[in-house]
Design a protein around this motif. Structure first.
Motif, short mmCIF file in Angstrom:
data_model
loop_
_atom_site.label_atom_id
_atom_site.label_comp_id
_atom_site.label_asym_id
_atom_site.label_seq_id
_atom_site.Cartn_x
_atom_site.Cartn_y
_atom_site.Cartn_z
N ALA A 48 -2.21 22.16 33.87
CA ALA A 48 -2.02 23.13 34.96
C ALA A 48 -0.54 23.40 35.23
O ALA A 48 -0.14 24.54 35.48
CB ALA A 48 -2.70 22.63 36.23
N ALA A 49 0.30 22.36 35.18
CA ALA A 49 1.72 22.54 35.46
C ALA A 49 2.39 23.38 34.38
O ALA A 49 3.25 24.22 34.66
CB ALA A 49 2.41 21.19 35.59
N GLU A 50 2.01 23.17 33.11
CA GLU A 50 2.61 23.96 32.03
C GLU A 50 2.21 25.43 32.13
O GLU A 50 3.02 26.32 31.94
CB GLU A 50 2.17 23.39 30.67
CG GLU A 50 2.83 22.08 30.32
CD GLU A 50 2.50 21.66 28.90
OE1 GLU A 50 1.94 22.49 28.15
OE2 GLU A 50 2.81 20.51 28.54
N VAL A 51 0.95 25.68 32.43
CA VAL A 51 0.49 27.06 32.56
C VAL A 51 1.19 27.75 33.73
O VAL A 51 1.57 28.91 33.64
CB VAL A 51 -1.04 27.11 32.74
CG1 VAL A 51 -1.51 28.53 33.01
CG2 VAL A 51 -1.73 26.57 31.49
N ALA A 52 1.40 27.01 34.83
CA ALA A 52 2.01 27.60 36.02
C ALA A 52 3.47 27.95 35.80
O ALA A 52 4.04 28.72 36.57
CB ALA A 52 1.88 26.64 37.20
N ARG A 53 4.09 27.42 34.74
CA ARG A 53 5.49 27.75 34.48
C ARG A 53 5.64 28.94 33.55
O ARG A 53 6.77 29.31 33.19
CB ARG A 53 6.22 26.52 33.92
CG ARG A 53 6.49 25.48 35.00
CD ARG A 53 7.50 24.44 34.53
NE ARG A 53 6.92 23.50 33.57
CZ ARG A 53 6.28 22.39 33.91
NH1 ARG A 53 6.12 22.10 35.19
NH2 ARG A 53 5.81 21.57 33.01
N LEU A 54 4.54 29.57 33.15
CA LEU A 54 4.63 30.79 32.37
C LEU A 54 5.18 31.92 33.24
O LEU A 54 4.98 31.95 34.45
CB LEU A 54 3.25 31.18 31.82
CG LEU A 54 2.67 30.24 30.76
CD1 LEU A 54 1.21 30.62 30.46
CD2 LEU A 54 3.50 30.29 29.48
N ARG A 55 5.84 32.88 32.60
CA ARG A 55 6.49 33.97 33.33
C ARG A 55 6.24 35.30 32.64
O ARG A 55 6.06 35.36 31.42
CB ARG A 55 8.01 33.75 33.40
CG ARG A 55 8.46 32.47 34.08
CD ARG A 55 8.19 32.50 35.56
NE ARG A 55 8.79 31.38 36.27
CZ ARG A 55 8.23 30.20 36.42
NH1 ARG A 55 7.03 29.98 35.90
NH2 ARG A 55 8.83 29.24 37.08
N GLY A 56 6.26 36.36 33.43
CA GLY A 56 6.30 37.71 32.89
C GLY A 56 5.01 38.16 32.23
O GLY A 56 3.90 37.76 32.57
N ALA A 84 -1.72 40.80 30.12
CA ALA A 84 -1.66 40.78 31.59
C ALA A 84 -0.25 40.36 31.97
O ALA A 84 0.60 40.11 31.12
CB ALA A 84 -2.69 39.80 32.15
N HIS A 85 0.05 40.31 33.28
CA HIS A 85 1.32 39.76 33.73
C HIS A 85 1.06 38.64 34.73
O HIS A 85 0.22 38.75 35.61
CB HIS A 85 2.26 40.81 34.31
CG HIS A 85 1.61 41.86 35.14
ND1 HIS A 85 1.53 43.17 34.77
CD2 HIS A 85 1.00 41.78 36.34
CE1 HIS A 85 0.90 43.87 35.70
NE2 HIS A 85 0.57 43.05 36.66
N VAL A 86 1.79 37.55 34.56
CA VAL A 86 1.59 36.36 35.40
C VAL A 86 1.98 36.68 36.83
O VAL A 86 3.02 37.30 37.09
CB VAL A 86 2.44 35.18 34.88
CG1 VAL A 86 2.29 33.97 35.79
CG2 VAL A 86 2.03 34.83 33.46
N SER A 87 1.15 36.27 37.77
CA SER A 87 1.43 36.50 39.18
C SER A 87 2.69 35.76 39.61
O SER A 87 2.89 34.60 39.23
CB SER A 87 0.25 36.04 40.03
OG SER A 87 0.62 35.98 41.40
N PRO A 88 3.55 36.39 40.40
CA PRO A 88 4.72 35.67 40.91
C PRO A 88 4.35 34.58 41.90
O PRO A 88 5.17 33.74 42.24
CB PRO A 88 5.54 36.78 41.59
CG PRO A 88 4.55 37.84 41.92
CD PRO A 88 3.53 37.80 40.83
N PHE A 89 3.09 34.58 42.37
CA PHE A 89 2.63 33.57 43.32
C PHE A 89 1.76 32.50 42.65
O PHE A 89 1.00 31.80 43.32
CB PHE A 89 1.82 34.23 44.45
CG PHE A 89 2.59 35.28 45.20
CD1 PHE A 89 3.58 34.92 46.09
CD2 PHE A 89 2.33 36.62 45.00
CE1 PHE A 89 4.30 35.88 46.79
CE2 PHE A 89 3.04 37.59 45.69
CZ PHE A 89 4.04 37.22 46.59
N VAL A 90 1.87 32.37 41.35
CA VAL A 90 1.01 31.44 40.63
C VAL A 90 1.27 30.01 41.10
O VAL A 90 2.40 29.64 41.44
CB VAL A 90 1.23 31.57 39.11
CG1 VAL A 90 2.59 31.04 38.69
CG2 VAL A 90 0.13 30.88 38.33
#
Length: 462
Positions: A48-56, A84-90
């Protein structure tokens, strides 16, 4: 910054339907009910932490393992792809929810997805109803979403607590760095909770990072925000940087934290039209003088009355409206009252929903040159913040001059058409800004501000 690619696996389940047209989801849960129509796979083994650090912007590839063992020939591999684009509030969660809509908050991992679960190959959908099926998911970063569009950085405001809440840990697992006001050094538990490593930093570094699209957490209580930390929040507000709160308790506290202002007055719920309009007009005058005002507990109808009253006040104010603070249906809209009223009309919402409204003087401030708002890990003061105009572009004055030249290049007929549309109010200003940005290559925010200025000039001319 190097782009990342992550892979994980999930399996099928007899309740999977893959029939949702606008959403798809991968969950770490091992089972789901028949109503989970958007779920594509269960028992997902992502970090979960690795996925949450994805950007853009991201590309998501799906591939069914062992398709030939499920009655499919090897050459007709069951695969799918979407963007898709990763949410800035992820946040670092146990589920990945991708939406076709532009919904950013709540449990959303990514928005603007090019397809939902129902658009996947039906053979793949059938295969995922079998628990022995295994799906390989690859998420590849494609690069940042342009900051001149809808995705600037995100400033999370975290209220200090002796014991971290689960949501605070999820947020801290997703941010790039943390800043705290002088004297507000974080608790020891936080040192190992931040994905990029906990560190104090001066607010100049924080603002520069936010402009690059980074996610920062400001570790500060409401009192600390009022004592100096709110200056960074106000600058972020002025530049359109996303903000969100965690742990501020009441709706009023959350709303005030997002403004960066100190409350001048908190108004009890008013549901009658005449008293509300009168109270709104008085509050607007005080807000224009620098005393932030907050109205609480307004239903949708009362909220509309309040905004209509504020839009008619001669002295301009900026408003921020919020529903379901820190909840799954949280929504935040800000700007001039007229603009927020237009956005509210486009928003799907229940009439009975409770809204809060904050009134402030327009955000034309800059960070002061003598302000030190951060503490370093060793307790020493850090460098003061440099001042700079909020109206400057991220690349400096040259980009702003380029956009001004583009505005001057509009023909008289184009200007007349835009003025007529603004005066009629038939087309929302945000829609006009999007069209103007696409036609002229402007940043959308600059186009929006230019249209607002044209609208004000037209009203003054009348």
């Amino acid at each position: 910054m190097a782009l990342s690619t992550l892979r994980f696996r999930c399996r099928g389940h007899h309740n999977l339907r893959l029939s949702h047209g606008k959403t798809l989801e991968f969950t770490q849960e091992t089972g789901v009910g028949p109503r989970a129509t958007c779920v594509v796979g269960v028992a997902a083994d992502f970090d979960a932490a690795e996925v949450a650090r994805l950007r853009g912007r991201i590309r998501v590839r799906l591939r069914l393992e062992g398709a030939e063992n499920l009655g499919e020939s090897p050459e007709s591999a069951l695969e799918a792809e979407l963007e898709a684009h990763v949410s800035p509030f992820v946040e670092a969660r146990d589920r990945l929810v991708l939406r076709c809509s532009d919904e950013l908050r709540g449990v959303t991992f990514a928005s603007g997805a090019s397809r939902g679960a129902a658009a996947l190959d039906r053979r793949l959908a059938l295969a995922m109803t079998r628990e022995e099926s295994r799906l390989v998911v690859e998420i590849q970063e494609l690069g940042p979403v342009p900051l001149t569009e809808e995705f600037p950085g995100t400033l999370w405001l975290l209220a200090p607590t002796p014991i971290p809440s689960p949501r605070a840990l999820r947020v801290l697992g997703a941010v790039d760095s943390v800043i705290w006001p002088r004297g507000g050094a974080p608790s020891p538990w936080r040192e190992g909770a931040v994905g990029g490593g906990a560190r104090g930093s001066d607010s100049r570094s924080a603002l520069e990072g936010l402009r690059r699209g980074e996610r920062w957490a400001l570790w500060a209580s409401p009192e600390q925000l009022g004592a100096g930390g709110g200056e960074l929040v106000r600058q972020a507000r002025a530049e359109g940087i996303y903000r969100a709160t965690v742990g501020f308790g009441s709706a009023a506290s959350s709303l005030l934290a997002l403004t960066g202002e100190v409350a001048g007055a908190l108004h009890a719920p008013i549901q009658d039209r005449a008293p509300l309009r009168e109270a709104s007009a008085r509050a607007a005058l005080r807000a224009a003088e620098g005393e932030a005002q907050v109205f609480q507990g307004l239903d949708r109808r009362s909220l509309r009355w309040c905004l209509e009253s504020l839009a008619s006040v001669p002295r301009g104010v900026e408003v921020l409206i919020q529903r379901d603070p820190e909840g799954p249906r949280e929504r935040l809209l800000g700007g001039e009252p007229k603009t927020v009223l237009e956005s509210l009309a486009e928003l799907r919402a229940e009439d009975s929903e409770s809204w809060g409204v904050a009134l402030m003087a327009p955000s034309s401030l800059t960070l002061s040159t003598d302000s030190t708002v951060a503490g370093s890990p060793d307790g020493k003061s850090l460098a003061p913040v440099s001042g700079f105009p909020a109206s400057e572009s991220r690349e400096g004055g040259a980009e702003s001059q380029k956009e001004d030249d583009a505005a001057a290049a509009l023909s008289p007929e184009e200007r007349a058409l835009l003025d007529a549309l603004l005066q009629a109010g038939a087309v929302p200003t945000k829609v006009l800004a999007k069209a103007l940005a696409a036609a002229r290559g402007w940043p959308r925010r600059r186009a929006y501000e230019w249209l607002l200025q044209r609208s004000r000039e037209g009203e003054e001319a009348e």
